[in-house]
Design an enzyme around this catalytic site. Structure first.
Site, short mmCIF file in Angstrom:
data_model
loop_
_atom_site.label_atom_id
_atom_site.label_comp_id
_atom_site.label_asym_id
_atom_site.label_seq_id
_atom_site.Cartn_x
_atom_site.Cartn_y
_atom_site.Cartn_z
N LYS A 198 1.89 -3.22 6.94
CA LYS A 198 2.46 -3.34 5.37
C LYS A 198 3.95 -3.20 5.26
O LYS A 198 4.59 -3.98 4.48
CB LYS A 198 1.69 -2.32 4.51
CG LYS A 198 0.17 -2.73 4.34
CD LYS A 198 -0.16 -4.03 3.61
CE LYS A 198 -1.66 -4.09 3.40
NZ LYS A 198 -1.92 -5.40 2.66
N SER A 202 0.85 -1.30 0.02
CA SER A 202 -0.21 -0.13 0.06
C SER A 202 0.81 1.19 -0.08
O SER A 202 1.89 1.13 0.50
CB SER A 202 -0.74 0.16 1.30
OG SER A 202 -1.52 1.34 1.45
N TYR A 253 -1.92 0.40 10.27
CA TYR A 253 -2.26 -0.33 9.04
C TYR A 253 -0.91 -0.06 8.08
O TYR A 253 -0.32 -1.21 7.76
CB TYR A 253 -3.40 0.10 8.19
CG TYR A 253 -3.52 -0.12 6.79
CD1 TYR A 253 -3.71 -1.39 6.39
CD2 TYR A 253 -3.25 0.59 5.73
CE1 TYR A 253 -3.73 -1.93 5.37
CE2 TYR A 253 -3.23 0.00 4.54
CZ TYR A 253 -3.71 -0.93 4.25
OH TYR A 253 -3.71 -1.45 2.82
#
Ligand code: UDP
Length: 323
Positions: free
Chosen positions: A142, A114, A138
């Site tokens: 990643k 991402s 988040y």
């Protein structure tokens, strides 16, 4: 060639499984259906299992040549209030999947990363060599997985590509699959809910950002364009070296511009209201897509209007306007 699409009953995974099938590959879907939906895997072999279940993965890994990994939680806001859920699945579960792959003969791995790994970028458009300083849990999960691949790749002869997505949106033109999140938090489907009165109004998260109209700017990329990039990444991996590649269009749109596009395409007004900024949201995220073009010969083909039109067609099918 057969590919295991882990998380293939989710939004981006299901579109990628379809893109693989259209290019003549065999795609086998592996999904725990926690956030995925069997309806998004029509006509595919679907194995229901968790990424941390090595004994369930072992037999199917014997049948494939490559793995694509989409099975992650992906809400920035939720990751801020419930980081445990994100580290448990995206990091612990992800590494467990990676180890199951190493214990098999598969040596090709494509990871759904991402643009959240960059955090608040020092410059826009964003190229792959920018520092990776995520600003929410988040993005941290990643980044940790990317770093695991960077260590595992050379140590174990694992070829990998980290595909760093910008904002996936839209739905397959066939109208058979699309976005199906519960609860829905993404901008375009949330705006559709506001159109239909399924929520009181669309909350615009902040209008004091240093952008032309004060609302956040994002690079919205059609999910079918993203899906096709995965097929090209797989083909690149056969001869190329391990890489990180941004997947975006190179053009940003503000929240207000998206609401105007929705009005233009659907002919319906989105009622909106101002709301406080959302935690962990950078002002502007736009890809520099040069590397994707050079390495993969890939470029986003679909316009913002096609994104909105396909998303609306799908959304009207699954959550129709009340008569
Ligand atoms: N956004 C908004 N209202 C909403 C949902 C999103 O203003 O109800 C904004 C959000 O702040 C971001 C952009 O729309 O700038 C895209 O958000 P989304 O949740 O779709 O994707 P993300 O960027 O979090 O991956």
């Amino acid at each position: 060639m057969a590919v295991l699409v882990v998380g293939g009953a989710g939004y981006i995974g299901s579109h990628t499984a379809l893109a693989l099938k259209r290019r003549g590959y065999e795609a086998i879907i592996y999904d725990n259906l926690g956030a995925g939906h069997a309806e998004l895997a029509p006509g595919f072999e679907l194995i229901v299992g968790d990424i941390s279940d090595a004994s369930k993965l072992a037999p199917v890994l014997r049948r494939v040549n490559a793995v694509m990994h989409f099975a992650a939680h992906a809400y920035v806001g939720e990751s801020v209030v419930n980081p445990r859920k994100y580290f448990q699945n995206n990091v612990l579960g992800g590494i467990s999947l990676l180890n199951a792959v190493l214990d098999s003969k598969v040596r090709k791995f494509i990871f759904s990363s991402s643009c959240a790994v960059y955090g608040t970028p020092a410059k826009v458009p964003m190229s792959e060599d920018l520092p990776r300083v995520p600003v929410n849990p988040y993005g941290v999960t990643k980044l940790i997985f990317e770093q695991a691949l960077e260590a595992y790749g050379p140590a174990y002869g694992l070829g990998y590509i980290n595909l760093r997505y910008f904002n996936a949106a839209g739905a397959d033109e066939s109208g058979t699959i699309g976005e199906m999140h519960s609860p829905e938090t993404h901008l375009i489907p949330s705006a559709f809910e506001a159109i239909r009165g399924q929520r009181p109004a669309l909350d615009i998260f902040g209008d004091k950002y240093p952008t032309p109209d004060g609302t956040c700017v994002r690079d919205y990329i059609h999910v079918s364009d993203l899906a096709e990039a995965h097929v090209l990444a797989l083909e690149y991996l056969a001869g190329g070296t391990s890489q990180a590649v941004n997947l975006g269009t190179g053009r940003g749109y503000s929240v207000r511009e998206i609401l105007s596009a929705i009005k233009r395409v659907t002919g319906r007004e989105v009622s909106s209201r101002m709301a406080p900024p959302r935690a962990g949201d950078p002002a502007e995220l736009v890809a520099d897509p040069t590397r994707a073009q050079e390495l993969l010969n890939w470029k986003a083909k679909r316009s913002l209007d096609e994104i909105v039109a396909t998303a609306w067609k799908w959304d009207e099918r699954v959550r129709p306007t009340p008569k």
